[in-house]
Design an enzyme around this catalytic site. Structure first.
Site, PDB file in Angstrom:
ATOM      1  N   SER A 170     -10.838  -8.968   3.391  1.00  0.00           N
ATOM      2  CA  SER A 170      -9.814  -9.838   3.984  1.00  0.00           C
ATOM      3  C   SER A 170      -9.590  -9.435   5.441  1.00  0.00           C
ATOM      4  O   SER A 170      -9.279  -8.280   5.712  1.00  0.00           O
ATOM      5  CB  SER A 170      -8.486  -9.699   3.244  1.00  0.00           C
ATOM      6  N   GLU A 212      -5.723  -7.510   9.233  1.00  0.00           N
ATOM      7  CA  GLU A 212      -5.717  -6.349   8.333  1.00  0.00           C
ATOM      8  C   GLU A 212      -6.771  -5.342   8.790  1.00  0.00           C
ATOM      9  O   GLU A 212      -6.583  -4.124   8.705  1.00  0.00           O
ATOM     10  CB  GLU A 212      -6.015  -6.822   6.903  1.00  0.00           C
ATOM     11  N   ARG A 272      -0.295  -3.187   2.652  1.00  0.00           N
ATOM     12  CA  ARG A 272      -1.455  -2.850   3.509  1.00  0.00           C
ATOM     13  C   ARG A 272      -1.013  -2.067   4.747  1.00  0.00           C
ATOM     14  O   ARG A 272      -1.495  -2.295   5.859  1.00  0.00           O
ATOM     15  CB  ARG A 272      -2.210  -4.113   3.939  1.00  0.00           C
TER      16      ARG A 272
HETATM   17  C1  FAD Z   1     -15.928  -6.738   0.396  1.00  0.00           C
HETATM   18  C2  FAD Z   1     -14.660  -5.973   0.711  1.00  0.00           C
HETATM   19  C3  FAD Z   1     -13.578  -6.065  -0.153  1.00  0.00           C
HETATM   20  C4  FAD Z   1     -12.397  -5.355   0.110  1.00  0.00           C
HETATM   21  N1  FAD Z   1     -11.363  -5.459  -0.771  1.00  0.00           N
HETATM   22  C5  FAD Z   1     -10.213  -4.782  -0.545  1.00  0.00           C
HETATM   23  C6  FAD Z   1      -9.125  -4.866  -1.475  1.00  0.00           C
HETATM   24  O1  FAD Z   1      -9.215  -5.519  -2.507  1.00  0.00           O
HETATM   25  N2  FAD Z   1      -7.999  -4.185  -1.184  1.00  0.00           N
HETATM   26  C7  FAD Z   1      -7.880  -3.421  -0.057  1.00  0.00           C
HETATM   27  O2  FAD Z   1      -6.811  -2.821   0.128  1.00  0.00           O
HETATM   28  N3  FAD Z   1      -8.893  -3.315   0.823  1.00  0.00           N
HETATM   29  C8  FAD Z   1     -10.048  -3.971   0.607  1.00  0.00           C
HETATM   30  N4  FAD Z   1     -11.082  -3.879   1.505  1.00  0.00           N
HETATM   31  C9  FAD Z   1     -10.908  -3.090   2.745  1.00  0.00           C
HETATM   32  C10 FAD Z   1     -11.444  -1.640   2.637  1.00  0.00           C
HETATM   33  O3  FAD Z   1     -12.347  -1.509   1.596  1.00  0.00           O
HETATM   34  C11 FAD Z   1     -10.323  -0.626   2.455  1.00  0.00           C
HETATM   35  O4  FAD Z   1      -9.386  -0.743   3.488  1.00  0.00           O
HETATM   36  C12 FAD Z   1     -10.840   0.819   2.423  1.00  0.00           C
HETATM   37  O5  FAD Z   1      -9.797   1.708   2.087  1.00  0.00           O
HETATM   38  C13 FAD Z   1     -11.466   1.251   3.744  1.00  0.00           C
HETATM   39  O6  FAD Z   1     -12.101   2.485   3.512  1.00  0.00           O
HETATM   40  P1  FAD Z   1     -13.200   3.055   4.479  1.00  0.00           P
HETATM   41  O7  FAD Z   1     -13.506   4.435   4.026  1.00  0.00           O
HETATM   42  O8  FAD Z   1     -14.336   2.118   4.556  1.00  0.00           O
HETATM   43  O9  FAD Z   1     -12.396   3.093   5.847  1.00  0.00           O
HETATM   44  P2  FAD Z   1     -12.966   2.868   7.336  1.00  0.00           P
HETATM   45  O10 FAD Z   1     -13.284   1.425   7.511  1.00  0.00           O
HETATM   46  O11 FAD Z   1     -14.022   3.849   7.647  1.00  0.00           O
HETATM   47  O12 FAD Z   1     -11.668   3.212   8.183  1.00  0.00           O
HETATM   48  C14 FAD Z   1     -10.529   2.391   8.127  1.00  0.00           C
HETATM   49  C15 FAD Z   1      -9.410   3.042   8.944  1.00  0.00           C
HETATM   50  O13 FAD Z   1      -9.018   4.245   8.291  1.00  0.00           O
HETATM   51  C16 FAD Z   1      -9.226   5.372   9.152  1.00  0.00           C
HETATM   52  N5  FAD Z   1      -9.742   6.459   8.305  1.00  0.00           N
HETATM   53  C17 FAD Z   1     -10.763   6.402   7.446  1.00  0.00           C
HETATM   54  N6  FAD Z   1     -10.890   7.581   6.801  1.00  0.00           N
HETATM   55  C18 FAD Z   1      -9.928   8.395   7.297  1.00  0.00           C
HETATM   56  C19 FAD Z   1      -9.555   9.740   7.053  1.00  0.00           C
HETATM   57  N7  FAD Z   1     -10.176  10.513   6.167  1.00  0.00           N
HETATM   58  N8  FAD Z   1      -8.518  10.252   7.763  1.00  0.00           N
HETATM   59  C20 FAD Z   1      -7.859   9.507   8.679  1.00  0.00           C
HETATM   60  N9  FAD Z   1      -8.178   8.228   8.954  1.00  0.00           N
HETATM   61  C21 FAD Z   1      -9.199   7.684   8.264  1.00  0.00           C
HETATM   62  C22 FAD Z   1     -10.213   4.922  10.205  1.00  0.00           C
HETATM   63  O14 FAD Z   1     -10.033   5.662  11.394  1.00  0.00           O
HETATM   64  C23 FAD Z   1      -9.845   3.447  10.342  1.00  0.00           C
HETATM   65  O15 FAD Z   1      -8.735   3.304  11.204  1.00  0.00           O
HETATM   66  C24 FAD Z   1     -12.297  -4.562   1.271  1.00  0.00           C
HETATM   67  C25 FAD Z   1     -13.397  -4.459   2.135  1.00  0.00           C
HETATM   68  C26 FAD Z   1     -14.570  -5.155   1.852  1.00  0.00           C
HETATM   69  C27 FAD Z   1     -15.742  -5.011   2.769  1.00  0.00           C
END
Ligand code: FAD
Length: 336
Positions: free
Chosen positions: A236, A332, A162
């Site tokens: 998480s 995380e 992570r």
């Molecule tokens: C129900 C649930 C289950 C989940 N299960 C998992 C799992 O099984 N495994 C796992 O690893 N994660 C899991 N996650 C966490 C999450 O889904 C991941 O971390 C996902 O990759 C976040 O993507 P996002 O586009 O929503 O990022 P955001 O929440 O929008 O951003 C997260 C971070 O990334 C940065 N960011 C986003 N996009 C960019 C970009 N294009 N360039 C630079 N920086 C950027 C943001 O600035 C921020 O710091 C879960 C979340 C939820 C709600």
């Protein structure tokens, strides 16, 4: 270009926190991003994806820029692989389904992870024994300071559990605009993790396929994880901590039921959810902030919790785990 000021972010984060951004815009190309960076050059910039891994603890006194760069392109192929370039603004799960429809293997275990492709390298998303690292080829990212596009190979990204260079040395310095994955024409199945085998049996699957594995993962996740559409959360909240084997052995004497997974190099990964549960937090609720009743690792917003309330709860949990087990948990979720 329309400027959005004092913009409500509640529907842009899966924690459903009612924070505001001083400015907000979306961008669908690196050129538009460059223009926006010029307009907002005096302000801090936050790149937003699907908002599923963030907790706003206050209003954002800068510009939130939502990445909406689209496109899925088969770049080239060799005997064993296809190389697929994906726009950072594509939804991750929809992309996984696209791969399955095209018989491109490697991401099926990562089905139903919320968020966008551009965020997937940030914390090296992982689930059911597979991480992005396993299929990653390279990415293109726009540097917010020098306004140039840089290419990062797998080694450059310094992926860990992570974690990546984008959560450490290069935190908030780049906007990822595309990610290229190396996917297999012939699958290598990873079904020995979690309850995948049992689920496949329950589904009556005789011939294993990436579609079946994906569906098994979807079924397990849907039954286990709270849907943010129903109860706001960001998955998480804490990482599973890694400790030296000696520390684990001492803990095992004191807590014979401790849940742990041995890793290479003399370390052991402890189940943070188990420790949180042992501290009595599972199902705890204070106001609208709480610890999920079935998944202690997941903090939730039952309605009107502020980010600060969720954060304070996470602090109390951290302290109690430290006190009981002598283990420091790490968040995380990205705190903003
Ligand atoms: C129900 C649930 C289950 C989940 N299960 C998992 C799992 O099984 N495994 C796992 O690893 N994660 C899991 N996650 C966490 C999450 O889904 C991941 O971390 C996902 O990759 C976040 O993507 P996002 O586009 O929503 O990022 P955001 O929440 O929008 O951003 C997260 C971070 O990334 C940065 N960011 C986003 N996009 C960019 C970009 N294009 N360039 C630079 N920086 C950027 C943001 O600035 C921020 O710091 C879960 C979340 C939820 C709600």
């Amino acid at each position: 270009m329309q400027i959005h000021e004092n913009f409500p972010l509640k529907s842009y984060n899966t924690f459903s926190i009612d924070a505001r951004a001083k400015f907000f815009n979306s961008f669908s190309s690196a050129e538009v991003l460059e223009e926006l960076l010029m307009i907002y050059s005096e302000y801090p910039v936050f790149i937003l994806g699907g908002g599923s891994n963030i907790l706003f603890t206050k209003d954002y006194e800068g510009c939130v820029l939502k990445n909406e760069i689209k496109g899925i392109e088969l770049q080239h192929e060799d005997a064993e692989h296809v190389y697929v370039k994906v726009g950072a603004g594509e939804n991750w799960h929809q992309f996984v389904l696209h791969c399955i429809n095209h018989n491109w293997a490697g991401v099926e275990n990562l089905s139903l992870i919320p968020g966008n492709v551009g965020a997937s390298p940030i914390q090296n998303i992982g689930a059911y024994g597979v991480e992005l690292d396993d299929v990653f080829w390279n990415l293109e990212a726009f540097h917010i300071g020098d306004r140039r596009i840089h290419t990062f190979t797998r080694e450059d990204c310094e992926f860990g559990y992570r974690n990546s260079i984008f959560k450490e040395r290069y935190k908030d310095q780049f906007a990822i605009i595309s990610v290229t994955l190396q996917l297999r024409k012939k699958p290598i199945f990873h079904t020995d993790y979690g309850a995948i085998v049992e689920e496949l049996e329950k589904m009556g699957v005789k011939d294993l396929s990436i579609k079946a594995v994906s569906q098994a993962v979807i079924n397990i996740r849907s039954s286990k994880l709270p849907d943010p559409q129903k109860i706001a959360n960001a998955g998480s909240f804490f990482k599973n901590p890694e400790v030296p084997t000696e520390k684990y052995e001492a803990l095992k004497l004191a807590f014979p039921d401790i849940v742990a997974y041995p890793l290479a190099k003399g370390t052991v990964k402890l189940a943070a959810g188990w420790m949180i549960e042992q501290c009595g937090w599972k199902g705890y609720r204070k106001g609208d902030a709480g610890c999920h009743a079935k998944q202690a690792l997941v903090l939730v917003n039952y309605g009107k919790a502020t980010g600060k309330e969720v954060y304070d709860l996470s602090d109390e949990i951290l302290q109690s785990v430290k006190k009981k087990f002598g283990v420091a948990l790490e968040r995380e979720v990205n705190i903003i």
